[in-house]
Design an enzyme around this catalytic site. Structure first.
Site, PDB file in Angstrom:
ATOM      1  N   TRP A   9       4.917  -0.217  -0.042  1.00 21.51           N
ATOM      2  CA  TRP A   9       4.951   0.926  -0.964  1.00 21.51           C
ATOM      3  C   TRP A   9       3.559   1.336  -1.441  1.00 21.51           C
ATOM      4  CZ3 TRP A   9       9.660  -0.254  -4.708  1.00 21.51           C
ATOM      5  CH2 TRP A   9      10.846  -0.026  -4.006  1.00 21.51           C
ATOM      6  N   GLU A  95      -6.550  -0.679   4.284  1.00 19.65           N
ATOM      7  CA  GLU A  95      -6.990  -0.030   3.043  1.00 19.65           C
ATOM      8  C   GLU A  95      -7.743  -1.012   2.150  1.00 19.65           C
ATOM      9  OE1 GLU A  95      -3.155   1.569   2.005  1.00 19.65           O
ATOM     10  OE2 GLU A  95      -3.352   3.012   3.638  1.00 19.65           O
ATOM     11  N   GLU A 163      -1.876  -2.468  13.232  1.00 20.36           N
ATOM     12  CA  GLU A 163      -1.924  -1.173  12.565  1.00 20.36           C
ATOM     13  C   GLU A 163      -3.226  -0.458  12.910  1.00 20.36           C
ATOM     14  OE1 GLU A 163       0.883  -0.930   8.982  1.00 20.36           O
ATOM     15  OE2 GLU A 163      -1.071  -1.536   8.270  1.00 20.36           O
ATOM     16  N   GLY A 229       4.770   2.560   5.729  1.00 20.56           N
ATOM     17  CA  GLY A 229       4.269   3.081   4.464  1.00 20.56           C
ATOM     18  C   GLY A 229       5.118   4.248   3.981  1.00 20.56           C
TER      19      GLY A 229
END
Ligand code: PGA
Length: 247
Positions: A9, A95, A163, A229
């Site tokens: 999330w 990230e 990813e 995501g």
């Protein structure tokens, strides 16, 4: 191996929004036994959600953890704080590598802490668009795995998420062929580093996965689920992601 569908999330949903989401998915997901759904909400929602999901087939994960056990680390969350609330932890998301300058050493220490405490780490690896264009994607991932897994003696609980950075949040997923090819590269690299256990490690694909394309990914030989995501933020979309992953 049953597919694992993990919702990341990121920095979304208050406690009440998280509860409302989970209350809408418990019933439809209770009918799906061949897929393992995992929700990784923000830390602030873990405690409340852990009460609501108890006795269901949904599990919880954290999006990050600090490697120190306790002490003067303002703003950080340790493994002992999350251990009683969840069983998975995302480690080394791109990230975090980009915005919070997490390097392979920090990621390695986090992995050790997660594994030593009996939780399941989801180690994220993936190349940038520059390295894909230059043809160095395999090297980048090889390095992330070599450094990330250094001195780790037990890989029993390890999950890897491939990813590619260029596919995250762009709406432009990798093709299922590229995702399969890279997952096999990852499996082979783990085999070089740690041997035959590589065959048992779940490898997930992440990057613009949605209910319309998830089947193509989970149908691949070396892909065992997805890290999702944006498409995991809506309860109906998450239920259909899990439903479409049944193989
Ligand atoms: P996305 O994010 O599904 O929104 O591309 C995936 C991730 O960052 O794990």
């Amino acid at each position: 191996m049953n597919p694992l569908i993990i919702a990341n999330w990121k920095m979304n949903k208050s406690v009440s929004e998280s509860l409302s989401f989970v209350n809408q998915i418990i019933d439809p997901l209770s009918k799906i036994n061949s897929v393992k759904p995992v929700i990784c909400p923000p830390f602030t929602s873990l405690s409340e959600l852990s009460k609501v999901i108890s006795g269901t087939n949904i599990e919880l994960g954290a999006q990050n953890v600090y490697f120190e056990v306790d002490g003067a680390y303002t703003g950080e969350i340790s493994i002992s704080m999350i251990k009683e609330l969840c069983s998975y932890v995302i480690v080394g998301h791109s990230e975090r590598r980009t915005y919070f300058k997490e390097n392979d050493l920090a990621i390695n220490m986090k992995l050790q802490s997660v594994i030593n405490n009996g939780l399941n780490p989801i180690l994220c690896v993936g190349e940038s668009i520059e390295s894909r264009t230059k043809g160095t994607a395999d090297q980048v991932i090889g390095q992330q795995l070599t450094k990330g897994l250094e001195n780790i003696t037990s890989l029993d609980r390890l999950i890897i998420a491939y990813e590619p950075i260029w596919a995250i949040g762009t709406g432009q997923s990798a093709s299922s062929e590229i995702a399969q090819e890279m997952s096999l590269t990852i499996r082979n690299k783990i085999n070089d580093l740690h041997g035959i256990i590589s065959k048992k490690i779940p490898i997930l694909y992440g990057g613009s996965v949605k209910s319309e394309n998830i089947k193509d990914f989970v149908a691949q030989n070396d892909i065992n689920g997805a890290l999702v995501g944006s498409a995991s933020l809506d309860p109906k979309s998450f239920v259909s992601l899990v439903s479409e992953s049944q193989i």
